[in-house]
Structures are given as structure tokens and as C-alpha cells.
Write an enzyme that holds these catalytic residues in place. Sequence first.
Site, PDB file in Angstrom:
ATOM      1  N   TYR A 136       0.899  -1.258  -0.050  1.00 58.82           N
ATOM      2  CA  TYR A 136       0.012  -0.092  -0.044  1.00 58.82           C
ATOM      3  C   TYR A 136       0.902   1.337  -0.230  1.00 58.82           C
ATOM      4  O   TYR A 136       0.426   2.307  -0.458  1.00 58.82           O
ATOM      5  CB  TYR A 136      -0.913   0.201   1.053  1.00 58.82           C
ATOM      6  CG  TYR A 136      -2.146  -0.663   1.132  1.00 58.82           C
ATOM      7  CD1 TYR A 136      -2.298  -2.097   0.939  1.00 58.82           C
ATOM      8  CD2 TYR A 136      -3.444   0.102   1.042  1.00 58.82           C
ATOM      9  CE1 TYR A 136      -3.441  -2.878   0.728  1.00 58.82           C
ATOM     10  CE2 TYR A 136      -4.644  -0.618   0.806  1.00 58.82           C
ATOM     11  CZ  TYR A 136      -4.832  -2.038   0.693  1.00 58.82           C
ATOM     12  OH  TYR A 136      -5.571  -2.576   0.633  1.00 58.82           O
ATOM     13  N   LYS A 186       3.606 -15.132   3.443  1.00 64.84           N
ATOM     14  CA  LYS A 186       3.812 -15.915   2.343  1.00 64.84           C
ATOM     15  C   LYS A 186       5.272 -16.027   2.078  1.00 64.84           C
ATOM     16  O   LYS A 186       5.897 -15.695   1.093  1.00 64.84           O
ATOM     17  CB  LYS A 186       3.417 -15.069   0.972  1.00 64.84           C
ATOM     18  CG  LYS A 186       3.206 -15.845  -0.219  1.00 64.84           C
ATOM     19  CD  LYS A 186       2.224 -17.052  -0.294  1.00 64.84           C
ATOM     20  CE  LYS A 186       2.336 -17.960  -1.646  1.00 64.84           C
ATOM     21  NZ  LYS A 186       1.597 -18.992  -1.785  1.00 64.84           N
ATOM     22  N   ASP A 218      -2.695 -18.346   1.205  1.00 69.02           N
ATOM     23  CA  ASP A 218      -3.496 -19.248   0.470  1.00 69.02           C
ATOM     24  C   ASP A 218      -4.290 -19.939   1.062  1.00 69.02           C
ATOM     25  O   ASP A 218      -5.296 -20.253   1.013  1.00 69.02           O
ATOM     26  CB  ASP A 218      -2.756 -19.680  -0.887  1.00 69.02           C
ATOM     27  CG  ASP A 218      -1.292 -20.403  -0.864  1.00 69.02           C
ATOM     28  OD1 ASP A 218      -0.996 -20.081   0.700  1.00 69.02           O
ATOM     29  OD2 ASP A 218      -0.812 -20.804  -1.682  1.00 69.02           O
ATOM     30  N   ASP A 242      -6.452  -6.881   3.918  1.00 72.42           N
ATOM     31  CA  ASP A 242      -7.338  -6.226   3.438  1.00 72.42           C
ATOM     32  C   ASP A 242      -8.437  -7.586   2.448  1.00 72.42           C
ATOM     33  O   ASP A 242      -9.520  -7.481   2.898  1.00 72.42           O
ATOM     34  CB  ASP A 242      -6.824  -5.452   2.075  1.00 72.42           C
ATOM     35  CG  ASP A 242      -8.202  -4.828   1.346  1.00 72.42           C
ATOM     36  OD1 ASP A 242      -9.150  -4.362   1.952  1.00 72.42           O
ATOM     37  OD2 ASP A 242      -7.987  -4.803   0.108  1.00 72.42           O
ATOM     38  N   ASP A 246     -12.313  -9.036   4.203  1.00 75.31           N
ATOM     39  CA  ASP A 246     -13.708  -9.161   3.446  1.00 75.31           C
ATOM     40  C   ASP A 246     -14.121 -10.563   3.477  1.00 75.31           C
ATOM     41  O   ASP A 246     -15.474 -10.937   3.664  1.00 75.31           O
ATOM     42  CB  ASP A 246     -13.338  -8.659   2.013  1.00 75.31           C
ATOM     43  CG  ASP A 246     -13.588  -7.154   1.839  1.00 75.31           C
ATOM     44  OD1 ASP A 246     -13.472  -6.350   2.668  1.00 75.31           O
ATOM     45  OD2 ASP A 246     -14.190  -6.740   0.668  1.00 75.31           O
TER      46      ASP A 246
HETATM   47  C1  IPM Z   1     -10.442  -1.609   3.401  1.00 71.19           C
HETATM   48  C2  IPM Z   1     -10.677  -0.782   2.115  1.00 71.19           C
HETATM   49  C3  IPM Z   1      -9.662   0.097   1.953  1.00 71.19           C
HETATM   50  C4  IPM Z   1      -8.273  -0.645   1.667  1.00 71.19           C
HETATM   51  C5  IPM Z   1      -9.683   0.952   0.503  1.00 71.19           C
HETATM   52  C6  IPM Z   1     -10.992   1.693   0.444  1.00 71.19           C
HETATM   53  C7  IPM Z   1      -8.409   1.944   0.345  1.00 71.19           C
HETATM   54  O1  IPM Z   1     -10.745  -1.816   1.173  1.00 71.19           O
HETATM   55  O2  IPM Z   1     -10.545  -0.625   4.474  1.00 71.19           O
HETATM   56  O3  IPM Z   1     -10.362  -2.551   3.662  1.00 71.19           O
HETATM   57  O4  IPM Z   1      -7.924  -1.311   0.734  1.00 71.19           O
HETATM   58  O5  IPM Z   1      -7.545  -0.547   2.953  1.00 71.19           O
HETATM   59 MG    MG Z   2     -10.840  -3.569   2.128  1.00 76.06          MG
END
Ligand code: IPM
Ligand code: MG
Length: 352
Positions: A136, A186, A218, A242, A246
Site C-alpha cells: 500500500y 507468504k 493461500d 485487506d 472481506d
Molecule cells: C479497507 C478498504 C480500503 C483498503 C480501501 C477503500 C482503500 O478496502 O479498509 O479494507 O484497501 O484498505
Molecule cells: Mg478492504
Amino acid sequence: MKKILLLPGDGIGPEIMEQAKKVLACFPNLFECEEGYIGGAAIDKFGNPFPEITLKQSTKADAVLLGAVGGPKWDSLSSENRPEKGLLAIRKALGLYANIRPVDIWKSLIDLSPLKPSLLKDVSFVVVRELTGDLYFGTPRGYRVEKGSRIAFNTMIYSEEEIKRIAHTGFTLARNRKKKLCSIDKSNVLEAMVLWREIVEEVHRDYKDIALSHMYVDNAAMQIIKRPADFDVILTPNMFGDILSDEAAVLSGSLGLLPSASLGIKHALYEPIHGSAPDIAGMGIANPIGMILSVAMMLETSCDSADLAFKIRHAVAAVLDAGLRTKDIWSNGMALASTDEIGTRIAESILT
Ligand code: IPM
Ligand code: MG
């Protein structure tokens, strides 16, 4: 009085922030709230996704509460000027290196998860994501044309210190939980991840009471789905965190349910883990629960008010138990409720 900076942002950000405000209003005289701009909203007003004024406001605040950033309106801007850059910039500017994303299953929503209920029994873990390093922020980075052909690159880079401090955060959290930490890397392929594993091992010497395991990312993606109840604290670098957070959110039934805290030495920011969902913005159907639970995390962590955080979580459970649901978590026999109704009902429940 705690000074809270509210940054609603874009898309569904403003409408879920309205619900957070109803919850904050349940505790009068505790907070002094101020509003500001970030992301696309700040681009429109100041031409910058993280303007100087927002930086000033956020450094003065005891905590920042953020909605979400991004949307198609700003998609054609260069990566330096996109709304997402505002979020990355505030994380970096406030030194918010530790992102805490708890994943819990609400009993009344267990059937919404794509996983079998039997796999979800006892699921409760927390993703501890490093937030200010890795791909990032690593340099060099770039996108250019060389000899008539486009190339683009990013750098995965971690220093010893960066890994150390997030490892301490993870182990400390594990101490107050089930005393298990799984570190994600990794290291079979990437040098940055070899260092990650080495440092996590070294920091572990101070936490011998915590059971440490390592997993390649993975495999972790697979195990989170196959045996989610085995995890307690998942310690992860920024990029993998990240993705995995999710994935983990889906276990709970909806991305709209999950809160997060981003912590540094001096500052703290709280936000739901979902994005700005521009496709449903303004329709009154967004789920405000991730946002409201972020308020609970803020009360607990930045305001020394674990009792009030408990009240909020209790109110969320009561509203879900009463069968009220936004569209994303609606199922047969439940009452479909708007963003606004859910917010109002949770606030009412806090006050009863
Ligand atoms: C998160 C989001 C952010 C990230 C984006 C919106 C920059 O996906 O907070 O997980 O990638 O960190
Ligand atoms: Mg995210």
C-alpha cells in the site's frame, strides 16, 4: 468531553453516519462532535481527498469516526487523487498502524451465512491487520510507458519495527481472548514475508502463554472457510489483511455488519469495514450496523466506556432479535426496515 471528528465521506457514508449520530446522542455530555470532509466529498469541496483542514481537525480529535469513501464519479481520477487516497492518507498521517476487525456471528443471523451453521458454532475471531506499510505504501511504485509499452510496479516492504509493533498488538489482544494467534504470510515466496515470520517468532518470546501458529495466505483463505471456529487472533500484513477481512466478513452474513478500529500511538479512527456502496447510496437500504458497532468500539477503546459499548451491542442484538432487517440481511418472515428505522430502533433500545 471527548472530541469526535465525524467524516461521513461518500456513497452510503452520510446515511449510515446519521444513524451513528443517533446513537451518540443517547449519551449526552460525553462527546463534542465536529464534521469534516474526506474522499470524494473532500475532492468536490477542496480538490483534495484529504485536505489540510481535515488533517488539522483529525489531529485535534480524540477519535475519528468515518463512513466510507469512493464512487464512480471519481473513478477516472489518477490513483494519487482518488477518494481512496484520502483514506490511506489519514491512516498514514495519524500513524494508525493497527487495524482491528472483529468477526462475530449474531445468533439471529446464523442462517444468512453461506456456511453451514454447524461450522459457525463458536466462531469469534479478530483480524489484526497492519495498516500503514506493505504494498500500500512501499516505494518505489509507479506506472509508466517504457519503449512504447506500459509497465507498473509496487513494492512489498516491511521494516523490523513495523512488524514488531503490530505483532505486539496481536499478542496483547490474544491475551484477553482465547490465547491463540495465527500469523499470515507468504514466506515461501517473498523476502518481506520471511522477515515478517522471523519477527513474529521473536516477539512471541515475550508471550509464551500464547499459542502461535503460522499460515501461508493461500491456505489461510481456505481454512477461514473450512474451520473458522479454530481462529482467535489472525495477525496479517496490510495487503493480505485487506483480502482476508472481506472474506471473513462473509461468515457473519453481510459485510454491512462489521466494525473496525484503526489505532496508532496517539490517534484512533473507527469505521465499518464495508465500502461506500455507490449502487445503493441514497436509497435508504444500507445497513448501518457496521457503523453503529464502530461507535461501540470507539466508546470501548477511546472513551473508556466499555459499559456503553455493551449497551450498544445489546441494543443491536435486541433489534435483530425483534426481526428487523435491512435488505442485505432480510429473510422470509422478517420485517424489512430502512437504514433510518434501524438506526432509530437501536437508539430507542439503548435508551430503554
Ligand atoms: C479497507 C478498504 C480500503 C483498503 C480501501 C477503500 C482503500 O478496502 O479498509 O479494507 O484497501 O484498505
Ligand atoms: Mg478492504
